[in-house]
Every structure is written in C-alpha cells, then in structure tokens.
Design a protein around this motif. Structure first.
Motif, PDB file in Angstrom:
ATOM      1  N   ILE A   1       0.863  -1.186   0.000  1.00  0.00           N
ATOM      2  CA  ILE A   1       0.000   0.000   0.000  1.00  0.00           C
ATOM      3  C   ILE A   1       0.897   1.233   0.000  1.00  0.00           C
ATOM      4  O   ILE A   1       2.126   1.129   0.073  1.00  0.00           O
ATOM      5  N   SER A   2       0.291   2.389  -0.072  1.00  0.00           N
ATOM      6  CA  SER A   2       1.068   3.632  -0.139  1.00  0.00           C
ATOM      7  C   SER A   2       1.825   3.877   1.161  1.00  0.00           C
ATOM      8  O   SER A   2       1.456   3.369   2.227  1.00  0.00           O
ATOM      9  N   LEU A   3       2.885   4.665   1.084  1.00  0.00           N
ATOM     10  CA  LEU A   3       3.697   4.974   2.260  1.00  0.00           C
ATOM     11  C   LEU A   3       2.855   5.679   3.322  1.00  0.00           C
ATOM     12  O   LEU A   3       3.005   5.417   4.523  1.00  0.00           O
ATOM     13  N   ARG A   4       1.993   6.553   2.899  1.00  0.00           N
ATOM     14  CA  ARG A   4       1.164   7.280   3.853  1.00  0.00           C
ATOM     15  C   ARG A   4       0.291   6.331   4.658  1.00  0.00           C
ATOM     16  O   ARG A   4       0.180   6.461   5.882  1.00  0.00           O
ATOM     17  N   ARG A   5      -0.321   5.377   3.983  1.00  0.00           N
ATOM     18  CA  ARG A   5      -1.171   4.415   4.683  1.00  0.00           C
ATOM     19  C   ARG A   5      -0.342   3.497   5.575  1.00  0.00           C
ATOM     20  O   ARG A   5      -0.776   3.133   6.678  1.00  0.00           O
ATOM     21  N   ARG A   6       0.857   3.127   5.132  1.00  0.00           N
ATOM     22  CA  ARG A   6       1.724   2.289   5.972  1.00  0.00           C
ATOM     23  C   ARG A   6       2.053   2.996   7.274  1.00  0.00           C
ATOM     24  O   ARG A   6       2.013   2.394   8.351  1.00  0.00           O
TER      25      ARG A   6
END
Length: 763
Positions: free
Chosen positions: A216-221
């Motif tokens: 998933i995206s870095l922001r969501r991680r």
C-alpha cells in the motif's frame, strides 16, 4: 487476542482444499500431538518448578486481589518482580482444577503447542507447507524451549505472544491490513504485561518490515503503524494505569521497584539496568540475591541460608565461563555460543545466520513487496536485535532467556532453506545448502563434546551424517536423486538430531529452582551447580527452592572433569539437624562432587550433609543421602534423614497452617523463602520482607509495627534471604525488624527452629 486468531493456522491447515498435498494434515497432526506429548508427559516431575512464581500462583487461587496484582502472598503484601500476565493463566487454571503442580504447568505446555502452531502458520504462508512443518519442529525440539514450556517462568507466555505478533504482521503484509497490524501491537502490549521491555525487542523488525514491504502507499503504511502503536499502548497501558491509580495503601507493594511503581520497575530493574548492569533498585542490586557480593555468607544473615555461589555460578569458575557478568558469562558477540548459552539455544544458530545472509542475497533483486524477503527481514530482524541485546547486556541475564531466540532461528532457517531448495539446480544454491548442513554438523559435534560422558556415540553419528548429507547435496547427477529417501533421514539426523536428543533428555529430567538449564542433568553450564536442574537454595527451615519434598540442591562440581569448589552458608549457629554452620564444603577434585559439608546444628549435634557428591549419611539433615557423583556432574540431592530438615519443614508448616484469622500467618526475610513456606503449608500467607532479595523498601519498620499492632501477623521467622545490603529503603529494614522483634516478643523453638510469636510480647 481471540481464540479464533490462535487457531487460524490450524483450521486453515486442516480445512478441505484441493491445493494442499495429502501429507500435510497427518504431518501437522504428528507435529502438534508430538509437541503436546513432549511437553506434557511426566510434567508433574518438575514439582512446583520455580517456587517463587509457584507461591504467587497459589496465592492467586486463594485471593482475587493477589491474582490481579501478582502478589506472592494471599495477604497481598508484595508482588513478584514481573507483571502478572503469566500468573493469571496459571492461577485461573488452579482455580478451576485446584492448585497443584499439574494445574499450574499444563497451561505452560499448551502455550508451547500454540506457539508451534502459530509459527507453522506464519512460515507456511510464505514458504509453503514443508517449511512450516520444519519451522514448527525446530521450535518444538529446541532444548531451552522444552525447558521453558514445562516450567512456570513468564517466558512461555512471552514467546507465544511474540510469535502471535509475528504471525499477525505476516498476515498484515499480505494485503496491507491495518487490523492485523493492530492485533500484532496488542499482542506485544500483553507481552509487556508478561515480561515488560523484553517483549519490545521485536518491535524494530515488525515496524521496518511493514513499512518496507506492505503493498500500500507509504502514507497508509505510516498510518497503520501509528494505529498499531496505539493498540500496543492501550493493551499494556490499561494495567499500568490501574496499578498507578489504585491507592498504594490498599494494593501490594510492587516487588523489584524502588518507589512502589510499575513504571519504575519497567524502566529500572526490568529495563535499563538489564542493559547497563546498574542496580536499578531491583533484586540482586548488590550482586547476588540478598544484595551481598558473590561470596559465601555475604548477604546471608547468620548463615541461615545455603546458596551456591562464586566458582559454581555460570561463567564463573567453569571452563569457558569467562567471568560471571550477572550469571550470563562474559559479554561479547560469542556469548550465545558460550558454555552458558550454547547447548540451550545455539545448535542451529550458525546455520540460521548463514541462511539469513544467503536468503537476503538470493532475494536482493526482488520487488519491494516480495514476501520471502519480507519474512527474512521480519524473523531475521527479530533474531539479530534480540541476539545483540542478549550478547552485550551487562545486567542480570539467565540462560533460559534465550528461548526468545528459538522461534526466529526456526523461521529464518526454514525460510532460507526453502529459498535455496527452490534454486537447487544452481551450483551456488547447492553449495549454500551443503554449507548449512556442514556447519550444523560440526557445531553439534562441538556442543556434544561439552558433555563427553553423555551419549558419546551421538556426536560421531551426527558428524558422519553431516558428511554424507554434504556429499549428496554437492555431487550433481541423476543417480543422487535415487537415494533421496535415504538422504532425508540422514539430513534430519545431521541437522536436528543433536538438539532433539538434548530436548528429549530435558523433558526426561526434573527441573526445579530459580535458574533452570536444559540438557542432561549432569551437564553443567560454566561450572553451574547441578547442570540440568538449576539453582536451588536451602533455607534454615528445610525448604528447598524446588518446593516441598525436594532434598536440597545438587553439589557444586565443575564441568568436564574440572576442579569445582564451593562453600556452604556463612558463619553462625547453623540450623538444626546438622545443617552447615561454620563448616565449609569440600573441593570436588577432577570433576568429583564435593564430599559434603559438616555443620554443628543444635538439634542432632554434628552431622555430615549427604545432599551432594559422596557425602556420607549423618544423623542430621543428610540421613541416607550420598548422591553418587559422576565425572562432569555436580551430584544429586541426598535424602533427608530423621530429625533433620524434613521434620523441621513439617513442624513449621503445621504451625503456619494452624495460624487462622491472620492476614499473614508469618513474616520472614525475602519473598523466595515466603513462597516456599506457603507451598509447604498449603497456602498459609507469608509476608516476604524486602521482596525477592531483601532490597525492596517494604515493609518499613514502622509499617511492620503497625501490622503487628493490628494483629495482622502471627509469627516471625528470622533468617531467610536478604539482610539488607541491597537497595535503598530496604538496606536496614529486615535487620531492624529482626532486632525489634527479638527485643519485644517471645521466642520459641519449633522442630529445632527459632520462631517468634507476635501475639505474645515479652513486656
């Protein structure tokens, strides 16, 4: 953590599916049933195992408050020096089935089976069924794992929670699931309530692997990691808040802390002091339990308690010990391979490190989300961080702590071998696999050589099997495949044969005491007394650290034919029945156990102790015991004789059992002895002054006087562990209390032992 989560990998393996090979279900059944048999058969032979924790479990079956806080006594005076999560499970079992050795230890064994199942599930999702079965088998057969899943220390629950966390992270990485990651954080939060900061050693690996590999995206991680962190704080913090907000006067004192605070316990004694070696205000702050230095008599008031110290401790006086360093041997990168830790955990450690390097190299060009590499980072990070901390920490560390490495070693090796086997057509992959077999065989040969009198044929069989396995792996050609059925058991013998034999011997040997060790009973660790049994203590009332019925502790022989010397107690009057007063224990030359210690106790006059080595029978404590010592052993405990410590124990236990209507039937110095008295008396609450080592600031003399004035304590038993050389506040408490009691209350003799009746003041 729900029961559904714990059974997910098992249900998935046994569910009907067309993609699973037919052999998986029976293989998994054999693994889990075999693990259960290994951990459960003859389990009650360990008795009460560690009496310190057993006393708290027994108290929890009597008092709900004691259960909630993990108090050593049913009067809820002072807690053990760890959070109570593991005690909750054992005490609840005792409430359902009645308190006994079996009801206390069965939950520990089942935690082991669950750990194996979860490890199988985590590895299977990445490397397939065979790798999952292999990882579970390696964990199940690790000697220190067998030891801990048959014992009542907190490490069993800690391992399960860390493995559960790793399983949840594995599931979270597959689809970038926040909820699985939150579950992982919750598992580690409860790990904190089991053994505090040790549970957090796996946090770096968990966080890094999700941050790098989740699809998933870095922001969501980052958001998911923050949510998992919040779950960790909540799952651990609720109990911390409960303890801190609960009025201190109506809950037990937090044992091991300097200010009656669970947070200080976590940061001090169970935190930074473990790393730096500082006092931290906890037990053993002055060196040995009791606060005194590691020499006979120091910290032991009046020689009232016999403790094996000095040359017989791990890493001190035995071959390869290289210094005590708080029981773990010399610090450094080779600590996990030393005499102290080697046979406990390191059988497959060299191979696991090699497999980790090879696996990361083989997957170096894989995508960011590659699950094999992610798994190697997960388990490899766990292994490297925990191993580094254990290797270089200067504070208190015991060999059994290394059980925390076992799941990581098993998973890394299984995943690494799977990665190499998939590429076996390449020469480089076959060479790596051959190297894994070779290094395991050679290292097993070396470790088995540390106990040359135990199954000497095995080390040569392992070496020959390793050589045959290497040849099979490196020689190309179709004919090699025709002997595959023969090669599989040969490779199994070369890789897992030696630790499996040690594991079986561990399960067949009774283990009791404060510092148990895995392996043959005669196998010492750096000169450690008794090898596979662990450190026990004998107090002046005849109670051994193993719990009721145990004949003391093994003798202090050195390993591998070395010369072991030891001393008994300190100076003083000695205890009844020939317990050692001013006598010193003889030397054990050439690996022979000591010949027994002579004492001058007042009950039966002079007598020689037969509790170890070749000591002859005496009229006092020794009775019929001689404990024939073998080379490379410390000897076994002797049988108690008539008029000796056994009758003392019975008389004191009966006295406490009949002390009805009091918050505490008695008070004594140290919670270790208090727990032993409780176990012997069927649960009569005993207040342990000064905590585990006598260094805790509870109770003060003023508090003790208040308890006595209120009629809360019936008897006072002098002696025991402690003596006030430990931490602040406890420095003079036990000695001042003993002086105050002697000056104001009636002394009487029970079975040859001194007891003060606090209901009968002299004036």
């Amino acid at each position: 953590m729900s029961a559904t989560t714990l059974t997910t990998p098992i249900r998935a393996a046994f569910a009907r599916t067309t993609n699973r090979p037919a052999w998986v279900r029976p293989a998994l059944a054999v693994l889990l049933l075999g693990t259960a048999a290994l951990y459960l058969v003859n389990l009650s032979a360990n008795g009460y195992a560690n009496s310190f924790y057993a006393g708290a479990v027994q108290a929890g079956t009597i008092s709900w408050k004691a259960l909630l806080f993990g108090a050593v006594d049913a009067g809820s005076g002072i807690t053990v020096d760890k959070p109570p999560a593991s005690i909750w499970l054992m005490a609840l079992s005792g409430r359902v089935f009645g308190f006994s050795s079996w009801s206390m230890l069965v939950p520990q064994a089942l935690l082991g089976v669950a750990s194996v199942a979860l490890l199988y599930g985590a590895v299977r999702r990445v490397a397939g069924y065979a790798a999952g079965i292999a990882a579970g088998a390696i964990l199940a057969l690790t000697p220190v794992a067998v030891l801990m899943f048959r014992f009542n220390n907190p490490d069993a629950l800690l391992v399960l929670l860390m493995v559960a966390g790793a399983y949840a992270v594995t599931r979270a990485i597959e689809r970038g699931s926040m909820w699985w990651l939150v579950l992982a954080g919750s598992a580690l939060g409860f790990g904190f309530l089991t053994k505090m900061l040790q549970a957090f050693l796996v946090l770096p690996a968990f966080a890094v692997v999700y941050l790098v590999a989740a699809p998933i995206s870095l922001r969501r991680r980052i958001g998911h990691l923050l949510a998992a962190g919040a779950a960790l704080v909540v799952s651990a913090g609720w109990y911390v808040a409960l303890v801190e907000l609960w009025p201190a006067g109506s809950r037990p004192y937090i044992g091991g802390s300097t200010d009656n605070s669970l947070l200080q316990l976590a940061i001090g004694y169970n935190g930074l002091s473990r790393i730096t070696g500082g006092s931290g205000g906890g037990p053993g702050a002055g060196g040995m339990p009791g606060g005194g230095p590691s020499s006979a008599g120091s910290g032991l008031p009046g020689g009232a308690r016999e403790v094996f110290t000095g040359a017989g401790l791990p890493g001190g006086g035995g071959p390869g010990g290289g210094g005590n360093s708080m029981f773990g041997g010399a610090t450094g990168p080779l600590r996990m391979f030393s005499d102290t830790f080697g046979t406990q955990i390191s059988w497959l450690l060299p191979a696991a490190l090699l497999a980790l390097v090879a696996g990361v190299w083989l997957t170096r060009r894989a995508a960011r989300t590659d699950r094999t590499r992610a798994a190697l980072v997960l388990w490899g990070g766990w292994l490297l961080v925990t191993m580094a901390v254990f290797s270089f920490m200067s504070g208190i560390i015991h060999p059994y702590y290394s059980v925390a490495l076992a799941p990581a070693i098993a998973a890394v090796l299984a995943i690494g071998v799977h990665a190499g086997w998939e590429r076996r057509e390449r020469t480089g992959a076959r060479v790596v696999l051959a190297a894994l077999v070779a290094v395991t065989g050679i290292w097993s040969y070396q470790l088995l050589g540390r106990a040359p009198s135990w199954q000497p044929w095995l080390r040569y069989a392992v070496l020959v099997a390793a050589a045959a396995g290497v040849c099979w792996l490196v020689i190309p050609g179709r004919w090699v495949r025709r002997v595959a059925l023969v090669a599989v058991p040969v490779l199994a013998l070369a890789s897992i044969g030696a630790p499996a034999a040690y594991a079986a011997q561990t399960a067949a040997t009774a283990h009791t005491g404060s510092i148990p060790t895995a392996g043959p009973s005669g196998r010492g660790t750096g000169g450690f007394p008794g090898g596979g049994r662990g450190l026990g203590v004998r107090n002046r009332y005849g109670f051994a650290g193993a719990g009721p019925g145990t004949g003391g502790v093994p003798g202090n022989g050195s390993t591998r034919g070395g010369n072991g010397t030891g001393v008994s107690g300190g100076t003083g009057n000695g205890a009844p029945g020939g317990m050692p007063g001013q006598g010193s224990r003889g030397a054990g030359g050439n690996g022979q156990p000591p010949g027994g210690a002579t004492g001058t106790g007042p009950s039966q006059g002079a007598g020689t102790q037969g509790d170890s080595g070749q000591g002859s029978a005496g009229q006092g404590d020794s009775g019929q015991g001689s404990g024939a010592g073998q080379p490379d052993t410390g000897g076994q405990a002797g049988t108690r004789g008539p008029g000796g410590a056994a009758s003392v124990a019975g008389a004191v236990a009966t006295l406490l059992k009949n002390a009805h209507g009091y918050r505490w039937a008695a008070a004594t110095n140290g919670t270790q002895q208090a727990a032993e008295l409780e176990l012997a008396s069927g649960g009569a609450p005993v207040l342990g002054i000064g905590g585990f080592s006598g260094s805790d600031a509870y109770p003060t003399l003023a508090q003790f006087e208040k308890y006595v004035a209120a009629g809360d304590i019936r008897y006072y038993l002098p002696g025991g562990m402690g003596g006030g050389r430990g931490g602040p506040g406890g420095a003079g408490a036990s000695s001042s209390i003993e002086s105050w009691v002697a000056a104001h209350f009636t002394k009487k003799t029970v079975g040859g032992s001194t007891v003060y009746d606090l209901s009968k003041p002299t004036t």
